[in-house]
Design a protein around this motif. Structure first.
Motif, mmCIF file in Angstrom:
data_model
loop_
_atom_site.group_PDB
_atom_site.id
_atom_site.type_symbol
_atom_site.label_atom_id
_atom_site.label_comp_id
_atom_site.label_asym_id
_atom_site.label_seq_id
_atom_site.Cartn_x
_atom_site.Cartn_y
_atom_site.Cartn_z
ATOM 1 N N GLU A 87 27.342 26.349 -9.502
ATOM 2 C CA GLU A 87 27.404 26.840 -10.879
ATOM 3 C C GLU A 87 28.448 27.928 -11.083
ATOM 4 O O GLU A 87 28.946 28.119 -12.189
ATOM 5 N N LEU A 90 23.856 25.917 -17.700
ATOM 6 C CA LEU A 90 23.428 25.083 -16.570
ATOM 7 C C LEU A 90 21.958 25.368 -16.266
ATOM 8 O O LEU A 90 21.591 25.917 -15.230
ATOM 9 N N MET A 133 24.961 19.504 -11.791
ATOM 10 C CA MET A 133 23.663 20.145 -11.520
ATOM 11 C C MET A 133 22.615 19.094 -11.175
ATOM 12 O O MET A 133 21.830 19.261 -10.247
#
Ligand code: DGT
Ligand code: CA
Ligand code: CA
Ligand code: ZN
Length: 581
Positions: free
Chosen positions: A193, A509, A547
């Motif tokens: 991320e 995210l 993700m």
């Protein structure tokens, strides 16, 4: 993406901040912020725009358009330069602290002469802030927490910023004569991320021309180290990029090594040793003879170690090596599996573009279905009403009726607000007529764990809520996620047939990879959504896919990979949600 748009967005945002720091009109600052967002999200490159074309962008008025034209022409915006000169750099740095903000930063500077984050941390430790007007023990605590968040994020860069830089560099270096392969590796290839630095690899016989081209890229502001095997630069935005050039013969081994993670590398090196082999960035070798066993491709290296090729997003030493040895790797969800987007906005609320433009882009992305989910009334600044919502529904229905076979089908939805009790904006009989309801927490992020858990659980139990949007509400590096018993929330989602969102916006995210893994273990299904506020945002899906892959998700786990028929069955939540297999 168009660099001018981004530059202008950043400048206008900075100007808005500067206005606030100097006690300027908050309304005016907001106007600059809105314009910044509109230009940043504008689909066309503005670098050749004149004032008139700029004024056609929503939220861009005459005075802002003139400032932007001046910037595009001369490379500077005098108003910003003047404002900058009036304020010490340290004070501007303070405004970046979550929980502080421009006005308070200026008070700290004027009252206590604080002009750096270190000075501020010291002042809090000495309890100097609590006696200032507008501050107190609680704000000391909040600011300290904000400083902690900022320091924890360190100098790590958001995934999308790193990706833009890497895409630029890969495309530039691929054009250098003699380039046999060029790719990015490291945490970026694993789609973490945030990214510490960008690692670029080139396969070529001679490294010189690549190192040279690399140090001369327009985005290079400083050369940190210049060598034959490795060169490191810093970009104009302060991001470090490492370039390594290797022979084509060791491409696979090099890519494997520099993709990492370190923990993954250590794990597979141990397996090599068990086979009497040695694995390095140059290849897989027989320990005794030094003979090369494999090195040209990652597939070869993994295969010679008795493993399936492992997708980079799984290479975190979370069981992927064992799964690869046993031939049990999951078939990960890919961007091409997505048949739709279930959380998007238009300019009816805070989106930048019209319903028609958003749909046209969804069409270009090849979606089979597309949900419009503008904000509901309890988010006051959105000024939503029942009438507006119903009028939008009529438009959506009419557009949908005009669709031909193979066109994107339209779903009319809403993004509801989960209030402190877990209730949402409208009663059941109004909610019932939406195709899809996303419900999210947008206020009161600081509730205690027990109350927050109850709040989310109640929202999941609402038979009209299909998806919980950005479930933890974190903003990476800026705002921590809410405090709730997530295991209880996940279990409730599984029990009630409520999907959890994986919000693909790179600032969010949310859920994160670790939370996805946990939720999946409870048997939850997921909606992979862009939460787009512009046509450009629809392309953020790639980060959400990253993700989802890091959370080991397969297409079956993600409701917007399903056929519209299966999805509709899932959306009849109250009448049995069991998805067929
Ligand atoms: P970052 O940059 O902090 O976001 O994370 P990475 O994973 O990109 O780390 P980086 O840039 O330090 O190194 C890139 C890759 O190179 C890393 O993922 C694995 C490999 N690597 C670097 N140093 C070592 C090491 O000491 N041992 C092993 N086995 N691999 C390493
Ligand atoms: Ca790296
Ligand atoms: Ca590196
Ligand atoms: Zn939204």
């Amino acid at each position: 993406m168009a660099r001018s748009n981004e530059e202008v967005e950043a400048l206008l945002r900075e100007y808005a901040d500067l206005l606030l720091i100097t006690g300027g009109d908050a309304y005016r600052a907001r106007a600059y912020e809105k314009a910044a967002r509109a230009i940043g999200g504008h689909a066309a490159d503005i670098s050749q725009f004149d004032a008139k074309a700029l004024r056609d962008i929503p939220n861009v008025g005459r005075s802002i358009a003139d400032k932007v034209v001046e910037y595009l022409r001369t490379g500077t915006m005098p108003a910003v330069e003047e404002a900058r000169a009036a304020i010490p750099a340290g004070v501007r740095e303070l405004t970046a602290i979550p929980a502080l903000g421009p006005k308070k930063a200026m008070i700290l500077y004027e009252e206590l002469e604080i002009s750096s984050i270190d000075q501020l941390a010291q002042a809090i430790e000495d309890h100097q802030l609590r006696d200032l007007k507008g501050f107190g023990p609680k704000s000391e605590e909040n600011i300290l927490h904000g400083i902690g968040l900022m320091r924890a994020a360190g100098n790590r860069i958001p995934l999308d910023e790193a990706m833009d830089v890497a895409d630029d560099i890969v495309s530039a270096l691929s054009k250098v004569p003699g380039c046999r392969r060029c790719a990015y590796a490291g945490s970026l290839r694993r789609m973490r991320e945030t990214v510490g630095d960008v690692d670029i690899l080139v396969a070529a016989e001679e490294s010189g021309p690549f190192m040279e081209a690399f140090t001369r890229l327009p985005l290079t502001s400083e050369v940190i180290a210049h060598g034959q095997k490795k060169t490191s630069i810093r970009t104009t935005k302060g991001l470090q990029v490492d370039l390594r050039v290797l022979p084509l013969d060791s491409w696979g081994a090099g890519l494997l090594y520099f993709t990492g993670s370190k923990a993954h590398n250590i794990r597979i090196r141990a397996i090599a040793v068990r086979h009497g082999l040695k694995l390095s960035e140059y290849g897989l070798f027989e320990t005794k003879s030094g003979k090369t066993i494999a090195s040209r491709s990652e597939e070869d290296v993994y295969a010679r170690l008795g493993m399936d090729w492992i997708p980079p997003t799984l290479r975190e030493d979370r069981g992927e090596v064992k799964a690869a040895l046993e031939g049990q790797l999951p078939r990960l969800v890919e961007e091409s599996d997505l048949r739709g987007d279930l959380h998007t906005h238009t300019n009816l609320t805070d989106g930048l573009e019209s319903l028609e433009d958003m749909i046209a882009k969804a069409e270009r992305r090849g979606y089979a279905y597309y949900a419009i989910t503008d904000h509901a009334p309890k988010l006051y600044m959105q000024q939503m009403t029942e009438e507006k919502m119903l009028a939008q529904r009529e438009r959506v229905r009419a557009l949908d009726r005009g669709r031909r076979r193979g066109d994107t089908r339209l779903l009319h939805g809403v993004e509801l607000n989960i209030d402190v009790d877990g209730d949402v904006d409208w009663p059941p009989d109004f909610l019932e007529d939406f195709d899809l309801c996303v419900a999210s927490v947008h206020t009161q992020f600081g509730m205690d764990r027990k109350a927050m858990t109850r709040r989310l659980v109640r929202a999941c139990e609402n038979p009209h809520v299909h998806v919980i949007g950005h479930p933890t509400t974190r903003l990476i590096g800026k705002r921590p996620g809410i405090d709730a018993d997530l295991d209880e929330v996940f279990a409730t989602c599984a029990r009630t047939g409520t999907a959890l969102e994986i919000n693909a916006h790179p600032d969010r995210l949310d859920l994160s990879d670790e939370n996805i893994l946990r939720a999946k273990s409870h048997g939850v299904v997921f909606a992979l959504d862009s939460d787009a506020h512009s046509t450009r945002d629809l392309d953020n899906m790639r980060y959400g896919v990253g993700m989802a892959q890091r959370g080991w998700l397969t297409p079956d786990d993600v409701i917007n990979t399903w056929s519209l028929t299966r999805l509709r069955r899932f959306l009849r939540k109250d009448t049995g949600h069991q998805p067929p297999t």
